[in-house]
Each structure stands twice: as structure tokens, then as C-alpha cells.
Design an enzyme around this catalytic site. Structure first.
Site, PDB file in Angstrom:
ATOM      1  N   GLY A   1       0.829  -1.203   0.000  1.00 30.76           N
ATOM      2  CA  GLY A   1       0.000   0.000   0.000  1.00 30.76           C
ATOM      3  C   GLY A   1       0.863   1.252   0.000  1.00 30.76           C
TER       4      GLY A   1
ATOM      5  CB  SER B   1       0.477   4.016  -5.603  1.00 31.63           C
ATOM      6  OG  SER B   1       1.667   3.466  -6.073  1.00 31.63           O
TER       7      SER B   1
ATOM      8  CD  GLU C   1       7.698  -3.033  -6.678  1.00 29.07           C
ATOM      9  OE1 GLU C   1       7.886  -2.029  -5.973  1.00 29.07           O
ATOM     10  OE2 GLU C   1       6.620  -3.274  -7.227  1.00 29.07           O
TER      11      GLU C   1
ATOM     12  CD  GLU D   1       8.424   8.176 -18.534  1.00 30.22           C
ATOM     13  OE1 GLU D   1       7.964   7.459 -17.613  1.00 30.22           O
ATOM     14  OE2 GLU D   1       8.091   8.038 -19.719  1.00 30.22           O
TER      15      GLU D   1
HETATM   16  C1  LIG Z   1       0.023  -3.192 -13.014  1.00 31.16           C
HETATM   17  C2  LIG Z   1       0.342  -2.241 -11.880  1.00 31.16           C
HETATM   18  C3  LIG Z   1       0.430  -2.723 -10.588  1.00 31.16           C
HETATM   19  C4  LIG Z   1       0.704  -1.850  -9.530  1.00 31.16           C
HETATM   20  N1  LIG Z   1       0.745  -2.352  -8.256  1.00 31.16           N
HETATM   21  C5  LIG Z   1       0.978  -1.504  -7.216  1.00 31.16           C
HETATM   22  C6  LIG Z   1       0.959  -1.996  -5.867  1.00 31.16           C
HETATM   23  O1  LIG Z   1       0.745  -3.186  -5.621  1.00 31.16           O
HETATM   24  N2  LIG Z   1       1.163  -1.102  -4.855  1.00 31.16           N
HETATM   25  C7  LIG Z   1       1.399   0.217  -5.090  1.00 31.16           C
HETATM   26  O2  LIG Z   1       1.604   0.953  -4.127  1.00 31.16           O
HETATM   27  N3  LIG Z   1       1.400   0.717  -6.355  1.00 31.16           N
HETATM   28  C8  LIG Z   1       1.193  -0.115  -7.403  1.00 31.16           C
HETATM   29  N4  LIG Z   1       1.178   0.379  -8.698  1.00 31.16           N
HETATM   30  C9  LIG Z   1       1.302   1.829  -8.885  1.00 31.16           C
HETATM   31  C10 LIG Z   1       2.619   2.286  -9.481  1.00 31.16           C
HETATM   32  O3  LIG Z   1       3.663   2.134  -8.547  1.00 31.16           O
HETATM   33  C11 LIG Z   1       2.419   3.735  -9.895  1.00 31.16           C
HETATM   34  O4  LIG Z   1       1.457   3.743 -10.934  1.00 31.16           O
HETATM   35  C12 LIG Z   1       3.708   4.356 -10.382  1.00 31.16           C
HETATM   36  O5  LIG Z   1       4.588   4.540  -9.323  1.00 31.16           O
HETATM   37  C13 LIG Z   1       3.468   5.714 -11.076  1.00 31.16           C
HETATM   38  O6  LIG Z   1       2.702   6.560 -10.282  1.00 31.16           O
HETATM   39  P1  LIG Z   1       1.412   7.307 -10.862  1.00 31.16           P
HETATM   40  O7  LIG Z   1       0.565   6.269 -11.527  1.00 31.16           O
HETATM   41  O8  LIG Z   1       0.834   8.128  -9.799  1.00 31.16           O
HETATM   42  O9  LIG Z   1       1.971   8.238 -12.037  1.00 31.16           O
HETATM   43  P2  LIG Z   1       2.645   9.677 -11.840  1.00 31.16           P
HETATM   44  O10 LIG Z   1       3.678   9.591 -10.783  1.00 31.16           O
HETATM   45  O11 LIG Z   1       1.589  10.699 -11.692  1.00 31.16           O
HETATM   46  O12 LIG Z   1       3.380   9.864 -13.234  1.00 31.16           O
HETATM   47  C14 LIG Z   1       2.719  10.365 -14.413  1.00 31.16           C
HETATM   48  C15 LIG Z   1       3.759  10.536 -15.504  1.00 31.16           C
HETATM   49  O13 LIG Z   1       4.735  11.516 -15.094  1.00 31.16           O
HETATM   50  C16 LIG Z   1       6.063  10.965 -15.186  1.00 31.16           C
HETATM   51  N5  LIG Z   1       6.900  11.458 -14.080  1.00 31.16           N
HETATM   52  C17 LIG Z   1       6.539  11.572 -12.777  1.00 31.16           C
HETATM   53  N6  LIG Z   1       7.577  12.048 -12.043  1.00 31.16           N
HETATM   54  C18 LIG Z   1       8.608  12.240 -12.909  1.00 31.16           C
HETATM   55  C19 LIG Z   1       9.945  12.700 -12.746  1.00 31.16           C
HETATM   56  N7  LIG Z   1      10.438  13.056 -11.557  1.00 31.16           N
HETATM   57  N8  LIG Z   1      10.738  12.749 -13.849  1.00 31.16           N
HETATM   58  C20 LIG Z   1      10.250  12.382 -15.071  1.00 31.16           C
HETATM   59  N9  LIG Z   1       8.975  11.943 -15.286  1.00 31.16           N
HETATM   60  C21 LIG Z   1       8.176  11.861 -14.217  1.00 31.16           C
HETATM   61  C22 LIG Z   1       5.841   9.473 -15.042  1.00 31.16           C
HETATM   62  O14 LIG Z   1       6.923   8.739 -15.609  1.00 31.16           O
HETATM   63  C23 LIG Z   1       4.538   9.257 -15.787  1.00 31.16           C
HETATM   64  O15 LIG Z   1       4.767   9.148 -17.148  1.00 31.16           O
HETATM   65  C24 LIG Z   1       0.910  -0.468  -9.776  1.00 31.16           C
HETATM   66  C25 LIG Z   1       0.833   0.009 -11.095  1.00 31.16           C
HETATM   67  C26 LIG Z   1       0.548  -0.857 -12.138  1.00 31.16           C
HETATM   68  C27 LIG Z   1       0.474  -0.303 -13.535  1.00 31.16           C
END
Ligand SMILES: Cc1cc2nc3c(=O)[nH]c(=O)nc-3n(C[C@H](O)[C@H](O)[C@H](O)COP(=O)(O)OP(=O)(O)OC[C@H]3O[C@@H](n4cnc5c(N)ncnc54)[C@H](O)[C@@H]3O)c2cc1C
Length: 383
Positions: A126, A128, A243, A363
């Protein structure tokens, strides 16, 4: 790193191969949906556990075999070669257990490690939240101390496997006045309480692998703080490095198999004579090999420092990119069948979309590789 196996490593590999020959994994269930898949993965985990093969890389005192990083890599390669499913409690085995081994109290290790291995208690992650993914430290879920327990309120999202988990590795804000990385604490939260509501999120593949968590006044005993109050960021980094390195290693083996399957289909269709397909497959073969060698090289960090290093990010980045390329090429090679919902190839093609997001986006991983592996200066974002 020397990739020639020693006598001990060869003996380890042969023992495992012979166990796998006597205990082959059941084929993936064709019907029954997600429940059948979970039952299949749980059964496999139980059989591994009973055979003493659930996590050879864990220390003997916690139910592992205390093997070296090289033997651990052999283990993952052999399990992959046997086309075994991911054990049901993969997040507990690869992320939660190793995090507790670094940061947990003796009581926590005694209480939690064994049911992780047996698959009796499944773990989820837990981290994100709707407004905190890549920038995890900006998370808003709050935990407030009340007597000898913590009361937690907030929302998590994309929590894989939450629907069948007993424990959640939860990072919450315990000090709103501290700088954002310092005000966090890492907890083990019991998922089986009414204050935690799990709502499935259906993915492009049709399955609901991950979920939203709505947490309203959930309670966590103080004894379930991992690695001290205010130290959650460091504990979370241990989980994330495990991970990227652990799942990265297992995934590159699966990638190789997928490419091998695709090469078989291409040969059956006479496409290996076509220079366009032959070139594309050769390039993917080279990528797979370089990822495999990089994954093995990452083991030297574990040997040297006892923990995976930031190089795991490189493997995860290259694996996710290559997996997407393999599944896209499959759509050309396999033809319309790869685009028909419900086939193995359509599943791989659709599931691969999330690879460059889960476990850290490409990224963000590139930033880590640039700053922490190559030592380049930090990017200064314009105001
Ligand atoms: C199949 C799947 C399983 C998952 N399972 C889990 C889970 O079990 N537990 C959990 O906690 N999370 C889980 N996640 C979540 C995952 O860790 C997040 O989706 C991921 O960390 C990206 O966060 P976000 O979706 O909020 O995107 P954001 O952080 O909002 O990013 C949006 C875009 O901005 C870019 N970006 C953001 N910051 C930067 C930076 N500093 N420099 C350059 N580009 C940047 C990103 O690359 C992306 O393209 C899962 C995701 C998927 C797809």
C-alpha cells in the site's frame, strides 16, 4: 562476476531440477477466471513450501536455505524454465520478508516470516495514492497515535492483490510538520477489518489485479511499526529496491520464454526466412541476453553490500521496454489471433502496457540510473 558454476552450484541446480521433474507445476487453468488462477498460484506456493523451495535465498532460520545470490539466480532460472506460475505471495516473499529482515524487530520476524513463505498470509503493497505515485513522499494517508495503537485514514490505489491479502505494507504520514520524506512511517496493516474497504479496478486485460483501498479509522498496533516512527522513507526504499531487483530478475526469465515461444511461431509460419522478422527477432534476442547478463551482474551488489543496489532499476527499465516490443512483434507474427481477447498472446500484449508504469515508471527509473548509477547531476526543474 564469474558465470561458470562451481560444483556446489551445479549440485544445487541438479537437486532443484530433479525436484521440479518430480513435482511439475500444474498447467495454467483455462477456465474459472481469477479465482482459479489464484488457487493455482496458492497451490504452487504450498508445494514449494512443503518441498523447502519457497525462498531458498532466505536465511535458514526463517525457512529458507541461506543460498548465495548465484544460487538464488539459478533458482529463479530453473523455476522459470519449468514454466511455474508466480507464487501467490510473491510480494511477501520478494518484498515484505526481505524488508522485515532488514528493519523488523525479532518479534516481527518470528510472527510474520513463516506464514509469508507458506502462503498462509498474503501480503500487498500500500504505497501509491491518487496524488502520490512517482512522488511517493507526498502521500497523504495519515496515521495518528492513540494509546498503544495508530489510527489510519486515507486512500491507496493500484494495490495489487489487496482483495486476497491479510497484511498490507502501508506507508503513512505520521508527522505533517516534518519535511515530507521524514514524516513517514512504515506499518503492517491488517486488511481484515471493516475500516479497510477494497474496491477492485478492472484493467485492460479484463482482470482486476489491483484495487483501490479506502481506509477510515483503521487501527494498527504500535508493535506493527516497521523500522521506527519517522523512518518510513528508508524502509520503503528497501522494499522498492527489492521489488526492482527481485521481480526484475524473475521477469527477465519470463521474457526469454515469451521470445522463445514467439520464435517457434515465427518458424512454424516460415517467417524466419523473411529478413524483416529475422532482424526484429535477432535484435530482441540480443536485448534479452544483455538484460539477462545485467540481471546477473546486479547480483554482485547483493554479494558485496547484502542488498540490491540502484542498478536493479536498469534491468526493470530494459525488461519492461523489451517486453512491450516482444508482445507488439507477436501481434504481427501471430496475426489476428494475437488480437482476439482471451488468447495468451492478447493477454501478454495488453498486460505489457502496464510494465513501464508498475514498480516505478521508466522515466523515474531513468532518473535513478542517471543520478545513482552514472553519478550525473540532478535535473533542475525550471520554476
Ligand atoms: C500493473 C500495476 C500494478 C501496480 N501495483 C501496485 C501496488 O501493488 N502497490 C502500489 O503501491 N502501487 C502499485 N502500482 C502503482 C505504481 O507504482 C504507480 O502507478 C507508479 O509509481 C506511477 O505513479 P502514478 O501512476 O501516480 O503516475 P505519476 O507519478 O503521476 O506519473 C505520471 C507521468 O509523469 C512521469 N513522471 C513523474 N515524475 C517524474 C519525474 N520526476 N521525472 C520524469 N517523469 C516523471 C511518469 O513517468 C509518468 O509518465 C501499480 C501500477 C501498475 C500499472
Amino acid at each position: 562476476m564469474d558465470l561458470t558454476f562451481s560444483e556446489r552450484e551445479t549440485a544445487f541446480r541438479d537437486e532443484l531440477r530433479s525436484w521440479l521433474a518430480d513435482n511439475p507445476p500444474d498447467p495454467k487453468p483455462a477456465d474459472g477466471g481469477e479465482e482459479a488462477q489464484l488457487a493455482w498460484r496458492l497451490d504452487w506456493q504450498r508445494r514449494l513450501y512443503e518441498g523447502g523451495w519457497a525462498a531458498p535465498h532466505w536465511p535458514v532460520e526463517y525457512g529458507g536455505r541461506g543460498v548465495t545470490p548465484t544460487e538464488s539466480a539459478i533458482y529463479f532460472e530453473e523455476i522459470g524454465r519449468a514454466r511455474a506460475p508466480m507464487a501467490a505471495n510473491i510480494l511477501g516473499v520478494l518484498l515484505g520478508g526481505p524488508t522485515l529482515m532488514v528493519w523488523g524487530t525479532q518479534e516481527q520476524k518470528d510472527r510474520y516470516l513463516s506464514p509469508i513463505l507458506s502462503g498462509e498470509e498474503i501480503w500487498c503493497q500500500g504505497f501509491s495514492e491518487p496524488d502520490a505515485g512517482s512522488d511517493l513522499a507526498s502521500l497523504k494517508t495519515r496515521a495518528v497515535k492513540r494509546g498503544d495503537e495508530w489510527v489510519v485514514t486515507g486512500q491507496k490505489v493500484w494495490t495489487s492483490g489487496a482483495q486476497y491479502s491479510k497484511w498490507c505494507m502501508l506507508v503513512a504520514r505520521t508527522d505533517s510538520d516534518a519535511p515530507k520524506h521524514k514524516g513517514l512511517t512504515y506499518f503492517l496493516m491488517d486488511m481484515q477489518q471493516d475500516a479497510v474497504q477494497v474496491r477492485p479496478l478492472r484493467q485492460i486485460t479484463g482482470e482486476a489485479e489491483f484495487n483501490e483501498l479506502f481506509i477510515e479509522d483503521a487501527t494498527i498496533p504500535d508493535t506493527n511499526v516497521v523500522g521506527d516512527v519517522g523512518n518510513g522513507w528508508n524502509v520503503a526504499l528497501t522494499t522498492l529496491m527489492n521489488e526492482r531487483a527481485g521481480i526484475g530478475f524473475a521477469s527477465q526469465i519470463r521474457l526469454r520464454q515469451l521470445l522463445d515461444d514467439l520464435i517457434v511461431v515465427a518458424a512454424e509460419r516460415g517467417l524466419m526466412e523473411d529478413p524483416l522478422y529475422a532482424d526484429a527477432l535477432a535484435e530482441l534476442h540480443m536485448r534479452c541476453e544483455s538484460i539477462r547478463l545485467l540481471a546477473w551482474k546486479g547480483l554482485t551488489d547483493v554479494e558485496r553490500y547484502g542488498q540490491p543496489g540502484p542498478e536493479g532499476s536498469l534491468v526493470k527499465w530494459l525488461w519492461s521496454d523489451t517486453n512491450q516490443r516482444v508482445t507488439q512483434l507477436a501481434a504481427d507474427i501471430v496475426g489476428p489471433q494475437a488480437l482476439i481477447g482471451g488468447t495468451g498472446w492478447s493477454y501478454e500484449l495488453l498486460r505489457a502496457r502496464g510494465n513501464t508504469i508498475e514498480g516505478g515508471t521508466t522515466e523515474v527509473l531513468k532518473n535513478i540510473v542517471a543520478e545513482r548509477v552514472l553519478g550525473l547531476p540532478r535535473l533542475k526543474v525550471a520554476a
